[in-house]
Design an enzyme around this catalytic site. Structure first.
Site, short mmCIF file in Angstrom:
data_model
loop_
_atom_site.label_atom_id
_atom_site.label_comp_id
_atom_site.label_asym_id
_atom_site.label_seq_id
_atom_site.Cartn_x
_atom_site.Cartn_y
_atom_site.Cartn_z
N TRP A 151 0.80 -1.23 0.00
CA TRP A 151 0.00 0.00 0.00
C TRP A 151 0.83 1.27 0.00
O TRP A 151 0.30 2.35 -0.19
CB TRP A 151 -0.92 0.01 1.23
CG TRP A 151 -0.21 -0.44 2.48
CD1 TRP A 151 -0.27 -1.69 3.02
CD2 TRP A 151 0.68 0.32 3.31
NE1 TRP A 151 0.53 -1.76 4.13
CE2 TRP A 151 1.13 -0.54 4.33
CE3 TRP A 151 1.14 1.63 3.29
CZ2 TRP A 151 2.02 -0.12 5.32
CZ3 TRP A 151 2.04 2.05 4.26
CH2 TRP A 151 2.46 1.17 5.26
N ASN A 152 2.13 1.17 0.27
CA ASN A 152 2.87 2.42 0.51
C ASN A 152 3.17 3.21 -0.75
O ASN A 152 3.24 4.44 -0.71
CB ASN A 152 4.14 2.16 1.32
CG ASN A 152 5.07 1.16 0.66
OD1 ASN A 152 4.62 0.31 -0.10
ND2 ASN A 152 6.34 1.28 0.94
N GLY A 227 6.14 -6.53 -0.24
CA GLY A 227 5.35 -6.51 0.99
C GLY A 227 6.18 -7.01 2.16
O GLY A 227 7.41 -6.88 2.15
N GLY A 228 5.51 -7.59 3.13
CA GLY A 228 6.18 -8.03 4.35
C GLY A 228 6.72 -9.45 4.24
O GLY A 228 6.28 -10.24 3.40
N GLU A 249 10.51 -8.26 -2.92
CA GLU A 249 11.06 -6.96 -2.49
C GLU A 249 10.45 -6.68 -1.13
O GLU A 249 9.26 -6.39 -1.02
CB GLU A 249 10.68 -5.90 -3.54
CG GLU A 249 11.63 -4.74 -3.59
CD GLU A 249 11.26 -3.65 -2.62
OE1 GLU A 249 11.82 -3.67 -1.49
OE2 GLU A 249 10.43 -2.81 -2.95
N LEU A 250 11.27 -6.82 -0.08
CA LEU A 250 10.72 -6.81 1.27
C LEU A 250 11.21 -5.60 2.07
O LEU A 250 11.48 -4.56 1.51
CB LEU A 250 11.05 -8.14 1.95
CG LEU A 250 10.71 -9.38 1.09
CD1 LEU A 250 11.19 -10.65 1.74
CD2 LEU A 250 9.23 -9.45 0.78
N CYS A 283 10.37 0.97 2.23
CA CYS A 283 11.27 -0.15 2.50
C CYS A 283 12.71 0.34 2.66
O CYS A 283 13.50 -0.28 3.34
CB CYS A 283 11.16 -1.17 1.39
SG CYS A 283 11.26 -0.46 -0.24
N GLU A 384 12.04 -3.87 11.74
CA GLU A 384 11.61 -2.82 10.83
C GLU A 384 10.37 -2.16 11.45
O GLU A 384 9.39 -2.83 11.77
CB GLU A 384 11.24 -3.41 9.47
CG GLU A 384 10.78 -2.34 8.51
CD GLU A 384 10.38 -2.87 7.14
OE1 GLU A 384 9.69 -3.89 7.09
OE2 GLU A 384 10.78 -2.26 6.14
N GLU A 461 14.68 -5.23 -9.43
CA GLU A 461 13.65 -4.55 -10.21
C GLU A 461 14.30 -3.35 -10.90
O GLU A 461 15.42 -2.97 -10.59
CB GLU A 461 12.51 -4.11 -9.30
CG GLU A 461 11.90 -5.29 -8.56
CD GLU A 461 10.50 -5.08 -8.07
OE1 GLU A 461 10.32 -4.18 -7.22
OE2 GLU A 461 9.58 -5.79 -8.53
#
Ligand code: TXE
Length: 492
Positions: A151-152, A227-228, A249-250, A283, A384, A461
């Site tokens: 969502w960020n 995400g997480g 991608e965490l 992140c 985090e 990415e």
């Protein structure tokens, strides 16, 4: 007027097949401002089938030039609708408009970048020992790619995945976060307007209940997830059943490291923006600030002074520097982390609570918070936070800076502030992270590879090399000899 969203499946805008919906909250007003469909498993299956049909039905054979035309048209449409897209995203996730507006530009640049690569997916000819044999490779798309985002930064995270996926000739099923799906759905209208054939891009919405359907269907060829880590493990476990490759991608616990020889003014601005930009919900947030002992007091004082001036407010106001955090769960969780840090004896120098004041009454606002002299035992130094919380700690020398920087399970980003060019190179090699910034932080370009190491994820990415994650190489060997053959002799 409340938005009532629909999803895009096989070129049709549809509600969930059982009529289920979820509320989407505006975190500044704490009000439901949209409803989105809660897709069913059958809806997800329909989207995957539609995507597979579009792939086999022609998309995989489109010339790269045609895919480039569509991607460039999509980028044009994003630019033309940038204000709208940014406003929708800001209303949905609370990120300040000056950042969402810039991010839409970054996303459209991403589509243009990969448009330029769509007609350059070339293989190689391989010189062999045996002159009778001719060998070459074909670079082919993988098929249906499932793209799951957080969502960020919905549109930016999506562009990192969708641009290379489409450029390489894949079809996709997109699943935005249930907390902020609206900008992705608005973007879906632009995909349609750009002229992509039905089924090439599908968007389903809903929460984790549809996760299994999104990671187990036999027609899924690739998954890319932001995400997480808890969700990442579930997806990786499901994907392992069918050996489906997953890009992850965490999160991060990124160090920003200031040496005494740095331009301290620039370093302090970089450190503050590096964590409090997007209310710490990125992140790459530079959540650990390591400062060389000889300038530690000076830097701490400057950071605290700067933090004291951060303007909180309506995220749609261009003057606002920090908006609310994105949702109730975030708000409660971040305040919980701060409370736990206090209970462990953390020295909170500024902030440490929900933010009150005029214009902030209804939003999920948290004070920008700085913990100084953070000792290694504090759990906030390891976890985090994904919120506006900075820990500052001193180091004695370069070796200690490296040791502290790497004392984390994460490895996404690192910032190094120094005017010593040799030290900059030494540090860039020594820190364990996928991204290193020297004398800047959070700077981005779509051509520069982005991704993490350790628990921050696998794969990259943006950048040309990302195409490898959305293509497969096929080797073709042709025997050109004309003489009679011994069927049991192996040609080498
Ligand atoms: O992520 P989730 P959340 C980190 C950050 C944050 C934490 C949790 O620490 O506090 O993750 O955030 C979908 N199968 N980051 O709860 O749950 C979900 O619907 C398949 C770092 O938002 O991982 C959403 O679309 N998908 C990150 C997406 O996964 C599933 C940015 C991410 O949600 C699923 C955001 C399942 N079983 C959070 N369950 C970054 N790298 O920037 C949920 N989803």
């Amino acid at each position: 007027m409340m938005r009532q969203e629909t999803m895009l499946i096989g070129g049709q805008w549809v509600s969930a097949s059982d009529g289920g919906t979820l509320d989407s909250f505006d975190p500044f007003l704490q009000k439901v401002w949209a409803t989105i469909p809660q897709a069913t498993e059958d809806d997800v299956t329909s989207a995957i089938e539609a995507s597979d049909a579009a792939f086999r039905g022609g998309w995989r054979q489109t010339p790269g030039r045609d895919r480039a035309v569509l991607l460039n048209r999509l980028a044009d449409l994003m630019d033309q609708n940038a204000d709208d897209l940014a406003r929708i995203e800001t209303t949905d996730n609370g990120k300040v408009i000056r950042e969402t507006r810039a991010q839409v530009g970054f996303a459209s640049r991403n589509y243009r970048y990969f448009a330029g690569l769509a007609d350059k997916l070339q293989g190689e000819t391989i010189p062999l020992d045996n002159g009778d044999l001719f060998d070459f490779t074909l670079v082919e798309p993988m098929g249906v790619a499932v793209l799951i985002t957080a969502w960020n930064s919905p549109l930016t995270l999506l562009a990192n995945k969708l641009a290379p996926a489409l450029a390489a000739g894949n079809t996709v099923v997109i699943k935005p976060s249930e907390h902020a799906s609206c900008s992705t759905l608005a973007f879906g209208r632009l995909v349609e307007q750009a002229g992509f054939p039905p089924g090439v891009v599908n968007i389903v919405t809903g929460d984790g209940r549809i996760g299994p359907a999104l990671s187990t269907h036999p027609k899924i060829a690739k998954i890319s997830f932001t995400g997480g880590i808890v969700t990442a493990r579930k997806i990786l476990t499901a994907a392992a059943e069918r050996l489906v490759p997953v890009t992850t991608e965490l999160g991060g616990k990124s160090p920003n490291i200031i040496f005494a020889d740095a331009d301290l003014k620039a370093a302090v601005i970089g450190a503050v923006a590096g964590i409090f930009g997007a209310s710490g919900q990125t992140c790459i947030a530079g959540s650990r600030l390591l400062v060389e002992r000889s300038v530690y007091d000076e830097v701490c004082a400057a950071v605290l002074e700067k933090v004291g001036t951060i303007r909180l407010g309506n995220p749609l106001d261009t003057a606002t520097e920090m908006g609310p955090v994105a949702n109730r769960a975030q708000f409660d969780r971040i305040l919980g982390v701060i409370a736990a840090a206090k209970a462990e004896g953390a020295e909170v120098a500024i902030g440490g609570d929900a933010a009150m004041g005029e214009g902030l009454e209804n939003g999920f606002f948290i004070q920008p918070t700085v913990i100084v002299n953070a000792g290694p035992d504090l759990s906030v130094l390891r976890e985090e936070v994904f919120g506006p919380v900075l820990c500052i700690l001193p180091f004695e020398d370069e070796a200690e800076a490296v040791r502290i920087a790497n004392a984390t399970d994460f490895g996404l980003a690192a910032g190094i502030w120094t005017n010593d060019i040799r030290r900059a190179h030494r540090m860039a090699r020594a820190v364990e992270s996928g991204v290193v910034w020297v004398n800047t932080y959070r700077a981005s370009f779509v051509g520069a590879p982005f991704g993490g190491t350790k628990q921050s994820g696998v794969g990259r990415e943006r950048a040309i090399q990302t195409l490898r994650e959305y293509t497969k190489v096929k080797n073709v060997m042709i025997d050109l000899s004309e003489e009679e053959r011994d069927p049991f002799a192996m040609k080498l």
